[in-house]
Structure formats: structure tokens, C-alpha cells
Design an enzyme around this catalytic site. Sequence first.
Site, PDB file in Angstrom:
ATOM      1  N   GLU A  42       0.799  -1.231   0.000  1.00 42.31           N
ATOM      2  CA  GLU A  42       0.000   0.000   0.000  1.00 42.31           C
ATOM      3  C   GLU A  42       0.830   1.279   0.000  1.00 42.31           C
ATOM      4  O   GLU A  42       0.728   2.114   0.919  1.00 42.31           O
ATOM      5  CB  GLU A  42      -0.952   0.008   1.202  1.00 42.31           C
ATOM      6  CG  GLU A  42      -1.931  -1.139   1.202  1.00 42.31           C
ATOM      7  CD  GLU A  42      -3.028  -0.995   2.261  1.00 42.31           C
ATOM      8  OE1 GLU A  42      -2.984  -0.026   3.036  1.00 42.31           O
ATOM      9  OE2 GLU A  42      -3.914  -1.856   2.295  1.00 42.31           O
ATOM     10  N   GLU A  55      -5.261  -8.656   1.237  1.00 42.49           N
ATOM     11  CA  GLU A  55      -5.902  -8.260   2.502  1.00 42.49           C
ATOM     12  C   GLU A  55      -7.380  -8.021   2.270  1.00 42.49           C
ATOM     13  O   GLU A  55      -7.759  -7.334   1.324  1.00 42.49           O
ATOM     14  CB  GLU A  55      -5.350  -6.934   3.058  1.00 42.49           C
ATOM     15  CG  GLU A  55      -4.016  -7.017   3.703  1.00 42.49           C
ATOM     16  CD  GLU A  55      -3.587  -5.676   4.327  1.00 42.49           C
ATOM     17  OE1 GLU A  55      -4.452  -4.863   4.707  1.00 42.49           O
ATOM     18  OE2 GLU A  55      -2.372  -5.463   4.410  1.00 42.49           O
TER      19      GLU A  55
HETATM   20  C1  FCB Z   1      -4.444  -1.947   5.661  1.00 33.82           C
HETATM   21  C2  FCB Z   1      -3.034  -2.187   6.120  1.00 33.82           C
HETATM   22  C3  FCB Z   1      -2.907  -3.205   7.230  1.00 33.82           C
HETATM   23  C4  FCB Z   1      -4.045  -3.117   8.223  1.00 33.82           C
HETATM   24  C5  FCB Z   1      -5.376  -3.070   7.525  1.00 33.82           C
HETATM   25  C6  FCB Z   1      -6.570  -3.020   8.448  1.00 33.82           C
HETATM   26  O1  FCB Z   1      -4.547  -0.690   5.062  1.00 33.82           O
HETATM   27  O2  FCB Z   1      -2.219  -2.639   5.058  1.00 33.82           O
HETATM   28  O3  FCB Z   1      -1.658  -3.036   7.816  1.00 33.82           O
HETATM   29  O4  FCB Z   1      -3.859  -2.066   9.076  1.00 33.82           O
HETATM   30  O5  FCB Z   1      -5.422  -1.964   6.664  1.00 33.82           O
END
Ligand code: FCB
Length: 462
Positions: free
Chosen positions: A183, A365
Site C-alpha cells: 500500500e 488483505e
Molecule cells: C491496511 C493495512 C494493514 C491493516 C489493515 C486493516 O490498510 O495494510 O496493515 O492495518 O489496513
Amino acid sequence: MVNLHAAPSGASNDRRPAILEPLPRGFLWGVSTSAYQVEGATRADGRGASIWDGYCREPGRIANGDTGDEACDHYHRYREDIGAMRQIGVGAYRFSVAWPRVLPTGRGSANEAGLAFYDRLVDGLLEAGIEPWLCLYHWDLPQALQELGGWANRDVVGWFSDYALLVAGRLGDRVKRFATFNEPAVFTLFGYSLGWHPPATNDPESLYAAVHHVNLAHGAAVDVLRAGVAAASIGVIHNMQPSRPLRQVPADRKAATILDDVWNRAFPDPQILGEYPASLRDGIDPHRREGDMERIRRQIDWLGINHYSPIYAKAEGASPLGFAWADAPADVARSPIGWQVDPAAFRDVLLDAHDRYGLPLYVTENGAGAVEKPDVSGEIHDVERIDYLARYLEALGEAVALGADVRGYFVWSLLDNFEWGAGYQNRFGLVYVDYPTQRRTLKASARWYAATIKAVAERVAS
Ligand code: FCB
């Protein structure tokens, strides 16, 4: 359309597993964490300081004054955590290496004890039959490099590629899946413009410089990994979220387009397509040298997508970037921590990424946050998380049925952990962590995820 939505079992708060009909054979199920959020042991065995260590100590930055000093003590308890992964039945674990653990001042001499930790972790995963997915950078820049300008200093490209070389040389005989960054849009925009992450500056010049240098560092690291690791499978992880206008008025619509460029396109476009979005070019130009776009656009093997919710923008004349961050409208559906729940947005993100970038996709994620604690019997009946995961997996199934090449899915997160500005109050884990004792307890969602993985495997086998 196949209905993947989990139905209540009736017998308990647990739900039946999602039945994921259209998934490709070999679809990979995983869980994700990141170094600063889980490792703790920030002063152990020669680890250097990261920018988060100091930032957490600045008053008012983190809820309840929390820090990552202890986090989940994964540094010492990784074996138990691998045990939880085995119980859930995942095929892959995505983690990050803490740059200051292996290079305490970011460059120069390596820290043998820090490298040895990742040896142990990787060996433990392989023994358990779990594929290590290693991310080089999940936001914990060595503090010593921040003092030299951090991502705003072009020298960071060389520092990062030397760090990649070290990690590749040490672990590349056993790790084949590498991501360069997690990210980058978040840590550059939040760190260099919005003041929500270290270094918490607000200066468009250093934001543009940081964006360009991260892109160059990505390209340099891809080259290092490609040359140094036999059979490497190299990717990068981007947050992708539809950018929506707060109100349907022209000024907000324009703001949402600019935010879309900064948030969703500033990194994958140059990295995969070889050019910056038009709205960023004037800002990037002073930092660009001849040959840079070729240095950035290197062949990668997959694109990691992190997704939770849509984002919103509104017009703000005073903002140098042409937009202001906005909260979602009051009437949207939300998770227990207030994040918007919109599975159709997830389906669309996957379809758009497939069309635009043409790479195999992994959802690196996705998950739901909550403020939760065990009930009197010690169980964590996280039905809202299960509902979120079931609905998002259904959306993933829809995207696959419509042609998106999605090859895996990682839940954020294996463990409750240090959730950046929210500290420990927001929990995302499949496994509950009782921080004072570091005791781990599988939540109902962990059992549900295990049952889903098993049901899909049985369906594929039959
Ligand atoms: C993302 C991050 C991760 C975590 C999630 C909830 O943006 O990559 O580290 O904090 O959110």
C-alpha cells in the site's frame, strides 16, 4: 449467479462455510500480518528504530498511547502462530520483514540475529506446509533513513535495493513469493500530506518526490529479486478502493477523480502500464530523470489487492492536491468500527483491476475490524466478521465468474494486532489476542474460515 452467501447453521453462532463454486483449481487461501503490527520485541537482538517507534511516542498520535513495542510478541511466539495457521488450514502466510531488524540503520552492516528470526519463521512455515509470502516494506522505515529525508530523498532507491539484495540472498533459497511494497498510496499520502502516519509532514513537493522514489525503489527491487532468486514470483500490493464524491456535485466529482489518481493509480499505473495518471504528471516531473519510467515498469508476476471499503472525497479550495478526504455518508452500511461494508465495490475493484492491468490477482488483505472481547465462556462469537467475510467472498466469486483472474485470498489478519492510529482497540484477527497474557484463542471466524477452506478443497476434489 452462484449463491456463496453463508447461511446460519442454527445450532450456534457459527455459519456454514461459503461454497465457492467458480474458484480455479489451486486457489490459494492465506492470512496476512505485518512486522510492526505483530512482532513486538522492538528492542530485542539488535533491531534498530523504525519511524513508527518514535511516532507512537508522540502525544495524541495513537489511541490510548499504544505502541508496537510488544504487539503480539510474534517474534517469540511465531511457532504457536504457525500452529494456529495449521489449525485454520491456510496454504500461505503473508508477512513482512522489518527493515530495521535486519539493517538497524537501514544500510551498512546487517544484523545477523534479525535475519536469523526470519530464517526460523520461514523454516517453521515450510515445515508446516505453509508457503511464505514475504513483503519487503509494510511501512516501518528505519528511523536513521528518515533522518536523511526518507522516501523524499532519491538515495532511498539504492538503500531499498541493497536491503532487497540482503533479504533475497538470505531467504531466496526458501522464499519464492515476494512483494516489494504494501500500500504505497497509504504511507505516502498519509505520511507526506495528511499527517496521519510518520513523518507526518504536509508538503506536496515531498509527497510527489516520495511517490516517484517509491516507484523507482519498486522497480529496482524487482530487478534485484529477479536476478537473485531462482524461480521468484514477484508482485506488489496495492490498496484499491473506488473513490466516490461525497455529494453528486461537479466539484466533489472532480475531487473524487483526483483522489482516484493519487490513491488507486499513482503506483500501479507507472509500475504496470509505464505512465503516471495525467493529473500527477506536473507534480512528478521535477523529480523525474531520463530513463525513470523504464526503471519503474518492470515485469511482475502478480498484483496483490488490499480492499476493505470505498473512499470519499470532497472539494476543498485550500487543499494543494485539489481534494479533501471525506467520511462516508451517514446512511451507508458499516462494520462495527465504522468502515463501510459494500461487497459489490469489491467485486468491481477486482473486475477493474483485471481489465486494466491484466495480471493474475491475489487479494492480499480483506477483513473486518471490531471492538470485541470473549464472552463468559471464553469464546469469541464474531458473527459480524463472519458475515463480512462471507459476503466479500461471494463478491469475489462473482468477479471470478465474470472473468477476473483471482488466484488467492488472504484474510487480514491472522491475529488481532497493532492497528496503527487505532492502537489495539480495533481487532481484525481470526485469532483473539489477550494482550496482557499474550494468550491466543481461535475466534468463531477462524473455525468458519477453516470450514470454508475445507469445503472448497473437497468440492474441487470431488
Ligand atoms: C491496511 C493495512 C494493514 C491493516 C489493515 C486493516 O490498510 O495494510 O496493515 O492495518 O489496513
